[in-house]
Enzyme design. Structure first.
Site, PDB file in Angstrom:
ATOM      1  N   LYS A  79      12.009  29.680  52.290  1.00 56.39           N
ATOM      2  CA  LYS A  79      13.870  29.569  51.616  1.00 56.39           C
ATOM      3  C   LYS A  79      14.340  28.574  52.328  1.00 56.39           C
ATOM      4  O   LYS A  79      13.822  27.740  53.714  1.00 56.39           O
ATOM      5  CB  LYS A  79      14.448  30.690  52.282  1.00 56.39           C
ATOM      6  CG  LYS A  79      15.874  30.708  52.480  1.00 56.39           C
ATOM      7  CD  LYS A  79      16.335  32.534  52.224  1.00 56.39           C
ATOM      8  CE  LYS A  79      17.647  32.332  51.971  1.00 56.39           C
ATOM      9  NZ  LYS A  79      18.226  33.905  52.252  1.00 56.39           N
ATOM     10  N   SER A 158      20.498  36.517  49.083  1.00 58.74           N
ATOM     11  CA  SER A 158      20.072  35.448  48.708  1.00 58.74           C
ATOM     12  C   SER A 158      18.919  35.069  48.801  1.00 58.74           C
ATOM     13  O   SER A 158      19.114  33.013  47.915  1.00 58.74           O
ATOM     14  CB  SER A 158      21.313  34.715  50.573  1.00 58.74           C
ATOM     15  OG  SER A 158      20.624  34.882  51.693  1.00 58.74           O
ATOM     16  N   SER A 182      19.105  40.732  51.806  1.00 60.26           N
ATOM     17  CA  SER A 182      19.231  38.888  51.066  1.00 60.26           C
ATOM     18  C   SER A 182      17.331  39.139  50.883  1.00 60.26           C
ATOM     19  O   SER A 182      16.995  38.358  49.956  1.00 60.26           O
ATOM     20  CB  SER A 182      19.550  38.190  51.299  1.00 60.26           C
ATOM     21  OG  SER A 182      20.559  38.202  51.137  1.00 60.26           O
TER      22      SER A 182
END
EC number: 6.3.5.7
Length: 487
Positions: A79, A158, A182
């Protein structure tokens, strides 16, 4: 050869060890998949770094057959919230669009030291603020799943790039971060496994901060066993992170025994929403199915009460917004990041932040600054922290009479990319995941089946502090009964 992409991490490791294919061959297949992807999951690609790591992995497999780490030669994505040395790290914000860190985050370093092959950096909601991956300066991420009517749906957020990449067979596993859901919510939307460990289990050093008292690194994989293998590779005490906990890191994969006879499972009555909201009936049915699976394996089902659950979401948004407004104050274009120049320094601050922060980030900064402002601190932020303690105490009291808690992960399936949801409805996607985050508890999302629209639905298992092994074992039971929904 492309079927190799659909193997689990454990299966890839076994075949690499037997030399059925090389790490370089495996990596090249993934690089090709990433180059041809249509999901917008990767924002920075690192094929040269990946091939170099794969060559090292092949050397290890050739000359060392004992004590091989389970991630050696395994292609993964990271990420874009985790710093990667000499590789662009942006948090998917214009204000950091060309930022090149000079060091690796601790979890990145641990992952790579365990032999993982980094394919690149993954898309996300800007500064991890969002539930749909529609708040990225690099554009929307698409979910690999298509709704029955042909509509494209969001991957969740997210960590939407992470979940889409794993579900789309672009990488074998991915690093994500979880502040209020998330990792778990996007895992649910994409039909994969997502695990958030206990707060402090993984170092936050080099992880771009959103809300420091809530942020925690997590993993997204296609199987429960793979989550165990990835998690045990990134956990550990870090003297440079004051929130890191000095506690033994077990081999989580050894906790998966598929035995739960006598295990006490709590079912919180406050999480049953379908009586008032008929649109949640489908996940409620799946929840009942999961309860039955656990009963069939010998678990004891106990209804519990978490009385302060209804306060969790508003409390979360006050606390995370307050912490975000403080953390994001450092981004002003002076030392790094994108700058909008002006002769007046205050005007430069205003232009730089106004132009380079997205709408959702600005919204949360404003909410947070208001909650922390003079005259409102006690009324909002301080009161929110007091209620957070009550939410935590609810869990502590419940764990005196149960071992684990089973809930839905998200109230509904993934929604259409073109669906315009109001802010409140968007925030409600985290209604089941936020309470565990406020308490700092470990939680895992595991698929339970498909909706009538042919989209994944998932359940969440919450454990007591540092019992990641236990939630993995329980998740493996649901996985065994459900089967692999990802084809």
């Amino acid at each position: 050869m492309k079927d190799i992409l659909k193997l689990s991490i454990a299966e890839m490791h076994d075949k690499l060890k037997k030399r059925e294919f090389s790490a370089v061959e495996l990596t090249k297949l993934h690089i090709e998949a990433v180059d041809n992807e249509k999901l917008n999951a990767f924002v920075t690609k690192t094929p040269e770094i990946a091939l170099s790591a794969a060559e090292k992995a092949d050397h290890i497999f050739t000359h060392q057959q004992e004590n091989l780490t389970p991630l050696t030669g395994i292609p993964v994505g990271i990420k874009d919230l985790f710093c990667t040395k000499n590789v662009r790290t942006t948090a998917c914000s214009n204000i950091l669009k060309n930022f090149i860190p000079q060091y690796d985050s601790t979890v990145t370093k641990l992952l790579l030291n365990n032999g993982a092959v980094m394919l690149g950096k993954l898309n996300m909601d800007e500064f991890a603020m969002g539930s749909s991956n529609s708040n990225s300066c690099f554009g929307n991420v698409k979910n690999p799943w298509i709704r029955a009517d042909g509509a494209e749906v969001v991957p969740g957020g997210s960590s939407g790039g992470s979940s889409a990449a794993v579900a789309g067979f672009l990488c074998a596993g991915a690093l994500g971060s979880d502040t209020g859901g998330s990792v778990r919510q996007p895992a649910a939307f994409c039909g994969i496994v997502g695990l958030k460990p206990t707060y402090g289990r993984c170092s936050r050093l080099g992880m771009i901060a959103f809300a420091s008292s809530l942020d925690q690194a997590g993993v997204l994989t296609r199987t429960v066993e793979d989550s165990a293998l990835m998690l045990q590779s990134i956990c550990g005490y870090d003297t440079q992170d004051p929130t890191s906990v000095n506690i033994n890191v077990p081999k989580f994969s050894e906790s998966i025994t598929h035995k739960i006879k006598g295990t006490r499972i709590g079912i919180p009555k406050e999480y049953e929403l379908s009586e008032k909201h008929k649109e949640y009936a489908e996940i409620s049915e799946m929840w009942s199915k999961g309860i039955q699976y656990l009963k069939d394996e010998g678990a004891e089902i106990i209804e519990i009460s978490l009385p302060h659950t209804s306060y969790a979401l508003p409390v979360y948004y006050i606390i995370c917004s307050a912490e975000a407004s403080s953390n994001l104050a450092r981004y002003d274009g002076i030392r790094y990041g994108t700058r909008i120049s002006s002769d007046d320094i205050n005007e430069m601050y205003k232009l730089t932040r106004g132009y380079n922060f997205g709408t959702e980030v600005k919204r949360r900064i404003l909410i947070g600054a208001y909650a922390l402002s003079s005259g409102y601190y006690d009324a909002y932020y301080n009161k929110a922290q007091c209620i957070r303690r009550l939410v935590t105490n609810d869990f502590i009291e419940s764990f005196k009479k149960i071992d684990y808690i089973l809930t839905p992960t998200a109230p509904k399936e993934a929604f259409s990319i073109n669906e315009q949801l109001d802010t409140l409805t968007m925030y409600l996607n985290d209604v089941f995941t936020v309470p565990a985050s406020l308490a700092g508890l470990p939680a895992i999302s595991v698929p339970i089946g498909l909706s009538k629209n042919n989209l994944p639905l998932s359940l969440q298992i919450i454990g007591n502090y540092y019992d990641e092994g236990g939630i993995l074992n329980l998740a493996s039971i649901i996985e065994k009964h459900t089967g692999r929904i990802l084809k």
